[in-house]
Design an enzyme around this catalytic site. Sequence first.
Site, PDB file in Angstrom:
ATOM      1  N   MET A  30       0.960  -1.081  -0.133  1.00 23.94           N
ATOM      2  CA  MET A  30      -0.014  -0.077   0.066  1.00 23.94           C
ATOM      3  C   MET A  30       0.848   1.334   0.013  1.00 23.94           C
ATOM      4  O   MET A  30       0.608   2.287   0.490  1.00 23.94           O
ATOM      5  CB  MET A  30      -0.865  -0.180   0.964  1.00 23.94           C
ATOM      6  N   LEU A  33       6.835   3.117   1.814  1.00 21.48           N
ATOM      7  CA  LEU A  33       7.553   1.889   1.782  1.00 21.48           C
ATOM      8  C   LEU A  33       8.565   2.055   2.892  1.00 21.48           C
ATOM      9  O   LEU A  33       9.352   3.109   2.994  1.00 21.48           O
ATOM     10  CB  LEU A  33       8.360   1.545   0.418  1.00 21.48           C
ATOM     11  N   HIS A  37       9.538  -3.518   3.372  1.00 28.45           N
ATOM     12  CA  HIS A  37       9.077  -3.736   2.097  1.00 28.45           C
ATOM     13  C   HIS A  37      10.302  -4.052   1.133  1.00 28.45           C
ATOM     14  O   HIS A  37      10.486  -4.925   0.274  1.00 28.45           O
ATOM     15  CB  HIS A  37       8.581  -2.680   1.502  1.00 28.45           C
ATOM     16  N   SER A 184       6.748  -0.982  10.203  1.00 30.48           N
ATOM     17  CA  SER A 184       5.222  -0.704   9.848  1.00 30.48           C
ATOM     18  C   SER A 184       5.031   0.664   9.214  1.00 30.48           C
ATOM     19  O   SER A 184       5.876   1.615   9.736  1.00 30.48           O
ATOM     20  CB  SER A 184       4.326  -1.003  10.857  1.00 30.48           C
TER      21      SER A 184
HETATM   22  O1  PAF Z   1      -0.067  -5.800   3.566  1.00 29.51           O
HETATM   23  C1  PAF Z   1      -0.490  -5.115   2.962  1.00 29.51           C
HETATM   24  O2  PAF Z   1       0.240  -3.914   2.859  1.00 29.51           O
HETATM   25  C2  PAF Z   1      -2.001  -5.023   2.235  1.00 29.51           C
HETATM   26  O3  PAF Z   1      -2.686  -5.591   3.007  1.00 29.51           O
HETATM   27  C3  PAF Z   1      -1.813  -5.547   0.983  1.00 29.51           C
HETATM   28  C4  PAF Z   1      -1.550  -7.076   0.858  1.00 29.51           C
HETATM   29  C5  PAF Z   1      -0.927  -4.919   0.158  1.00 29.51           C
HETATM   30  C6  PAF Z   1      -3.346  -5.777   0.306  1.00 29.51           C
HETATM   31  O4  PAF Z   1      -3.622  -4.279   0.158  1.00 29.51           O
END
Ligand code: PAF
Length: 280
Positions: A30, A33, A37, A184
């Site tokens: 989403m 980052l 990520h 997060s």
């Molecule tokens: O983990 C996340 O960032 C979200 O839940 C995802 C998997 C991209 C779905 O929107």
Amino acid sequence: MRTITDIKEMQNYSKEQKRNRKIIAFVPTMGNLHAGHISLVKTAKRKCDILVVSLFVNPTQFGAGEDFDSYPRIFKEDIIKLEREGVDIIFYPSEKEMYENSKTSVYVDEYSSILCGISRPSHFRGVTTVVAKLFNIVKPDIVLFGEKDAQQAFIIRKMVKDLNFDITIETREIIRESNGLAMSSRNSYLTDIQRKQASHIYKSLIGAKDLIRNGERDIENIKNYICKIIKDSGIEKIEYIEIVDDNNFNLIDSINGSVRILIAIYVGKTRLIDNIKVDV
Ligand code: PAF
């Protein structure tokens, strides 16, 4: 690196890559980052010919009163990070592109209504729906998820199995800040004091892991131990502390085999989750 916003264009691109026998890896995000990520992106890069990352703040996984509107959207900063990692395609659709006139959802029964699903009853339906759509759009061979969202990863694996998606799901360990706080996107909401308080979540998990390794088997004693450390740090609102069998995510009443301890708490208004796997 190319940015694709159109579903058909993404599908045609992926079909062409498949015709050329290219392996497509995919990291759905989403945006906003962080190092967690990026670590998934680095791992994915080693496993494929074509690496796709999606940036889409998915409205259907946010409940009423949650942080959908304020969720950080920093596309320009995100693409700089992704370009550095050699990502081939950013899939960046609009809400309209993804959901216009959509009436269908995907729901993984039982597992979507426990743990985080109790306080967020529509959350996992939103996650599995968007992830299923993304799988049909990006057509990946391999998809990577982080273990911080362990329940999400479990539910997605179940969906992939139940709906026969021909996709390999891999998960990677939680990446933590230097004080132990799990990375997060929502950590950016925390003040310095709250960040310090939140570091006690991991301390409590590590302590609980040691307790189990030293022979403690009583679930209530373990939960009470975690609860005390968290409360002593000044965190007042604990949503849940639970222990599940790591193989099937069932809540357990005695410990034998691999278990996972999961926590959801609020630091101020920010909801944080974390977990740890313990092999007995
Ligand atoms: O983990 C996340 O960032 C979200 O839940 C995802 C998997 C991209 C779905 O929107």
